[in-house]
Design a protein around this motif. Sequence first.
Motif, short mmCIF file in Angstrom:
data_model
loop_
_atom_site.label_atom_id
_atom_site.label_comp_id
_atom_site.label_asym_id
_atom_site.label_seq_id
_atom_site.Cartn_x
_atom_site.Cartn_y
_atom_site.Cartn_z
N PRO A 227 3.96 -5.40 -0.74
CA PRO A 227 4.34 -5.36 -2.16
C PRO A 227 3.44 -4.36 -2.90
CG PRO A 227 4.01 -7.62 -1.41
CD PRO A 227 3.48 -6.73 -0.33
N PRO A 228 3.95 -3.55 -3.79
CA PRO A 228 5.35 -3.50 -4.22
C PRO A 228 6.16 -2.45 -3.50
CG PRO A 228 4.00 -2.27 -5.74
CD PRO A 228 3.07 -2.79 -4.70
N GLY A 229 5.66 -1.88 -2.38
CA GLY A 229 6.46 -0.90 -1.67
C GLY A 229 5.66 0.07 -0.82
N GLU A 230 4.38 -0.16 -0.63
CA GLU A 230 3.53 0.73 0.17
C GLU A 230 3.65 0.34 1.64
OE1 GLU A 230 -1.21 1.97 0.45
OE2 GLU A 230 -0.39 1.02 -1.35
N VAL A 231 3.64 1.35 2.51
CA VAL A 231 3.81 1.11 3.95
C VAL A 231 2.63 0.30 4.48
CG1 VAL A 231 3.95 2.20 6.23
CG2 VAL A 231 5.18 3.18 4.29
N LEU A 232 2.93 -0.75 5.24
CA LEU A 232 1.91 -1.59 5.86
C LEU A 232 1.22 -0.80 6.97
CD1 LEU A 232 0.77 -4.60 6.28
CD2 LEU A 232 2.39 -4.67 8.18
N PRO A 233 -0.11 -0.64 6.91
CA PRO A 233 -0.81 0.09 7.99
C PRO A 233 -0.83 -0.74 9.27
CG PRO A 233 -2.12 0.03 5.95
CD PRO A 233 -1.02 -0.96 5.80
N GLU A 234 -0.07 -0.28 10.26
CA GLU A 234 -0.04 -0.99 11.54
C GLU A 234 -0.97 -0.36 12.56
OE1 GLU A 234 3.74 -2.55 12.95
OE2 GLU A 234 4.71 -1.58 11.24
N SER A 235 -1.48 0.83 12.27
CA SER A 235 -2.44 1.49 13.15
C SER A 235 -3.42 2.28 12.29
CB SER A 235 -1.73 2.42 14.14
OG SER A 235 -0.99 3.41 13.43
N GLY A 236 -4.58 2.56 12.86
CA GLY A 236 -5.62 3.21 12.10
C GLY A 236 -5.41 4.70 11.95
N GLU A 237 -5.87 5.23 10.82
CA GLU A 237 -5.76 6.67 10.56
C GLU A 237 -7.12 7.36 10.65
OE1 GLU A 237 -4.09 6.84 6.69
OE2 GLU A 237 -2.07 6.27 7.34
N GLY A 238 -8.17 6.59 10.95
CA GLY A 238 -9.50 7.16 10.99
C GLY A 238 -9.87 7.69 12.36
N ARG A 239 -11.16 7.99 12.52
CA ARG A 239 -11.67 8.52 13.78
C ARG A 239 -11.48 7.51 14.90
NH1 ARG A 239 -17.93 9.75 13.76
NH2 ARG A 239 -17.89 7.45 13.74
N ASP A 240 -11.05 8.00 16.05
CA ASP A 240 -10.80 7.15 17.22
C ASP A 240 -9.76 6.07 16.95
OD1 ASP A 240 -12.77 8.59 18.60
OD2 ASP A 240 -14.35 7.25 17.88
N GLY A 241 -8.85 6.35 16.02
CA GLY A 241 -7.79 5.40 15.73
C GLY A 241 -8.23 4.19 14.94
N PHE B 165 -9.18 1.88 11.63
CA PHE B 165 -8.62 1.73 10.29
C PHE B 165 -9.63 2.25 9.26
CE2 PHE B 165 -6.03 -1.22 12.64
CZ PHE B 165 -4.79 -1.13 12.01
N THR B 166 -9.14 3.00 8.31
CA THR B 166 -10.02 3.49 7.24
C THR B 166 -10.30 2.36 6.26
OG1 THR B 166 -8.21 4.17 5.78
CG2 THR B 166 -8.97 5.78 7.43
N ARG B 167 -11.32 2.55 5.46
CA ARG B 167 -11.66 1.54 4.46
C ARG B 167 -10.50 1.34 3.49
NH1 ARG B 167 -16.49 -0.59 2.83
NH2 ARG B 167 -16.55 -1.45 0.71
N HIS B 168 -9.83 2.44 3.12
CA HIS B 168 -8.70 2.32 2.20
C HIS B 168 -7.59 1.50 2.82
CE1 HIS B 168 -5.69 3.34 -0.81
NE2 HIS B 168 -4.88 3.71 0.18
N GLN B 169 -7.29 1.72 4.11
CA GLN B 169 -6.23 0.95 4.77
C GLN B 169 -6.56 -0.54 4.78
OE1 GLN B 169 -6.15 3.31 8.55
NE2 GLN B 169 -3.92 3.24 8.26
N VAL B 170 -7.79 -0.85 5.18
CA VAL B 170 -8.19 -2.26 5.25
C VAL B 170 -8.13 -2.90 3.87
CG1 VAL B 170 -10.07 -3.83 5.80
CG2 VAL B 170 -9.61 -1.88 7.29
N ARG B 171 -8.59 -2.16 2.88
CA ARG B 171 -8.60 -2.72 1.53
C ARG B 171 -7.18 -3.04 1.06
NH1 ARG B 171 -8.68 -1.02 -4.08
NH2 ARG B 171 -10.04 -2.42 -5.26
N ARG B 172 -6.25 -2.15 1.31
CA ARG B 172 -4.87 -2.39 0.86
C ARG B 172 -4.27 -3.61 1.54
NH1 ARG B 172 -2.65 -3.12 -2.13
NH2 ARG B 172 -0.51 -2.51 -1.67
N ILE B 173 -4.60 -3.80 2.83
CA ILE B 173 -4.07 -4.97 3.53
C ILE B 173 -4.71 -6.23 2.97
CG2 ILE B 173 -3.94 -6.15 5.76
CD1 ILE B 173 -3.95 -3.33 7.06
#
Length: 905
Positions: free
Chosen positions: A814-828, A830-838
């Motif tokens: 909610p309200p429409g952002e893609v759920l991070p299912e895999s990491g975008e950081g180094r060595d795959g 999760f970035t801090r931003h990804q974890v925070r959004r989840i």
Amino acid sequence: MADWPEIDLTLWGKSRGLGGRRYPLVCHLLDAAAVIEALWEGYLPSGVRAVIADGVQVPQEHAKKLLMHWAALHDIGKVMACFQMQDKEGFGELVGYPENEAESKGHAFAAHVWLGQALAETGYKTESGRSPGIRVAQLLGGHHGRFSLLNQREFRAPLECLPALGGGRWEEQRRSIAAVVHQLVGSPMPPAKLPTPVASLVCGLVILADWLVSQDMFLRERIAVGLPKEGNIDSLRHHFDSSRTVAPRLLGDAGLGRFTFKQGGFTEDFPFDPNALQRSIAERLPDLVRQGPGLLLVMAPMGEGKTEAALHAGRLMGEAAQTPGYFFGLPTMATSDQMFHRVEEFRKRRAEGADSMTLVHGMAWLNSAYAPDGHAVDVLTGDPFATQWLRGSKRGLLAHLSVGTIDQALLAVLRGRHNVLRMLGLSGKVLVVDEVHAYDAYMQGLLKRLLNWLGALKVPVVLLSATLPVPVGRRLVEAYLKGTGSRGGSIPEVVYPGWIYASATSSISVPVRARARRLQVDLRNVPMTGSGLVNRTEAVHDLLSSLAAEGGCAAVICNTVAEAQRTYLEIKTWLDRPGTASADAPVVKLLHSRFPARRREEITQEVVGWFGKEAGDRRPRTAILVATQVIEQSLDLDFDIVISDLAPIALLLQRAGRCHRHPTNDSRRPAWASSMRLVVLAPVDGTGGLTIPRAWPFVYPASLLRRTHHALGRLEGRPVAIPEHVQELIDQVYDEDFADQTDPITEEDLERIADEQTKDMYASMAAIPEPHVLRDLSDLSQGEIVDEFSTRLGADSGRVVCCSPTTDGTLLLPPGEVLPESGEGRDGRFTRHQVRRIVQETIPVPGTWLRDLPDDNHAPTAWRDNPHLRDLVLVTFPALGEPGRLGDRTIRLSDDLGLSDLAEG
């Protein structure tokens, strides 16, 4: 040094993250000694330095050198083959060392075993586990957070008991390193004793120093400057002197420095004159604290300015004990977030020096005020609160100013790793525990053990409560005094309203005047529905009809989330019925724990903006807040009337404290709300007898609900005089001796007492021993039972993340952002931003909701490797607002209701 070979600089202490370079072990040990010196001179408050020096019975300069010496031995166990082999290239450069195929052992345990005999040869007493030599060996062996069991044979024959240490050149180098570091730190004579509380602080300091000098950035900088080329005393002294020069900057970068408050009286602390409670403390406390550190227990009605009293008292107590700063401990994350703002305002006005401030609880990094956008920016580049280093795991209490859940302090006395580091963090400040009444018997048991230790460490303590049973307050004071070594002194009677100051030398009870108020308590019976639910509809409509017609602000507090959701919908339906809708209709809001973290913070801030102390013209003309217990503590809210489900009397009075709380709003109140009024809804059966709904005993003991109902019934419509009648009502309900024979003892009463005794016993088993009986430091961390307990006994809950799929199967938050299912950081990763959004979208749910879940509820596989994500559960909805499945439950998420179990509705 002439008796021993030169130090072999190829023996490495650090190699990971150094780009193929290795950092000599002896250099790492000297770095740790240098940082201990910097911590002693530039971070530790004077009161802590005095506790350590007095404990080992030497002058402070000598104590400092002893700590430097011990820190310079913490990794001596790395001089053995099984450790050096971890860097194969570095091990290949070692020459002249005998092969050793013994079973691999950890280097911390090796230090524990080897140091006993080595210290004995330099004059340390080692006859028993309490002897300084054994204590030092054991505490240094625990510098990774876990202590090993005492074994006198190991200390007498280390090479025989631990073959992995190795003889020959391995032993020569250990002895050479021990000799050279002892000489470089000034060859301090051994102490005559090392008490348990002091040993715990020393271990905490060694851990802190080790963590600071093990940072990759620091090691790379030292390598760039240049490492010793030879292992002689002169080269190593040059390195040590260089380390002592850079150590203060290392502390500064971490946010560790000396802290003070500006001096002054209450009117300097706050921009208003003190009330009677605050004036009493401001006038009487300064003379009392000069006699030594102590415990201040403040008991006063809701809305009497206890927080300001605690801030002022804590400053006076910290100055006298030379331990300035605070840790404010609160019941919940939400109350911690609110208190953080209040302490921050005080900090802005009164703090001086290195005033880093931390918010410490599991979700602190989601607090937008503390960590904007989820990022912690270094204090040197503009962060208003704390450095990135202080925000790291287990470090938050090391800041001189800290606010968080009481759990963060209680972890200092739970058997487990690094509890001594938490104890160190608490020892340099004043502990303030708010809402002391809010903790169950298990947490009270842990709190008693913590107070016992803090008394031994001469840490000032402030306890605050509006509704504390007298026996509970007495036991807390007793626990602190026992820690101070006080014997046989009488504890003054707990007064209400008033305060107690108790120290090792004296105790005093001071009654105070409080704002006189009359609380009208109406006990209103409400029927049960055929399905066993409480039917509040008619009562709530009747009670709020004047509000709907004439304006005003009301709180309706329910005991469970499901009941709050149902009541919210009923009120909305009632207000939207034909003929009642208007442009001036009441605003209705719902607040409980089962909202996504992001949404709950939004609602909380909105509610505080409307009903808080600073609301002013933002206060709505007419509004209704439906909530659960989340608003009864530490949220500084004001309503014209409070309607509440039946709850234990202490909590009902807390809820009543949200009624007519701020006199500045009196001119805004409608005519129907001229007096302070609490309406208690009591569910009854067809004969008018109290009926306790099935869900309520999971929240509150049935015996307290029944005894509260009886106590309120005895009022027979008479108002409750505040403060005169508050303690009387509390004692009626919580009377442990059942002296009030008008309420006979029931099976429910006996169940409650037995449950409380059991919880207190569990707390005693899970906690570390009292300092005066602790003989073996391994009891600080060992014990199988510790893994079964946390700071909250039986806390069975989890967190879910809600999402919905697009047509191509992509999951959206909610309200429409893609759920991070895999990491975008180094060595795959999760970035801090990804974890925070989840995590922003996580919702707490009972553990019973999470049993036997199908694969559909399992989180993405990649989440398993992230500590913030691995335990989360996924719930997929066809679309937001439509039902979804969580195991065998049908649930729904909406912006105004939060997460609902449709079966509960």
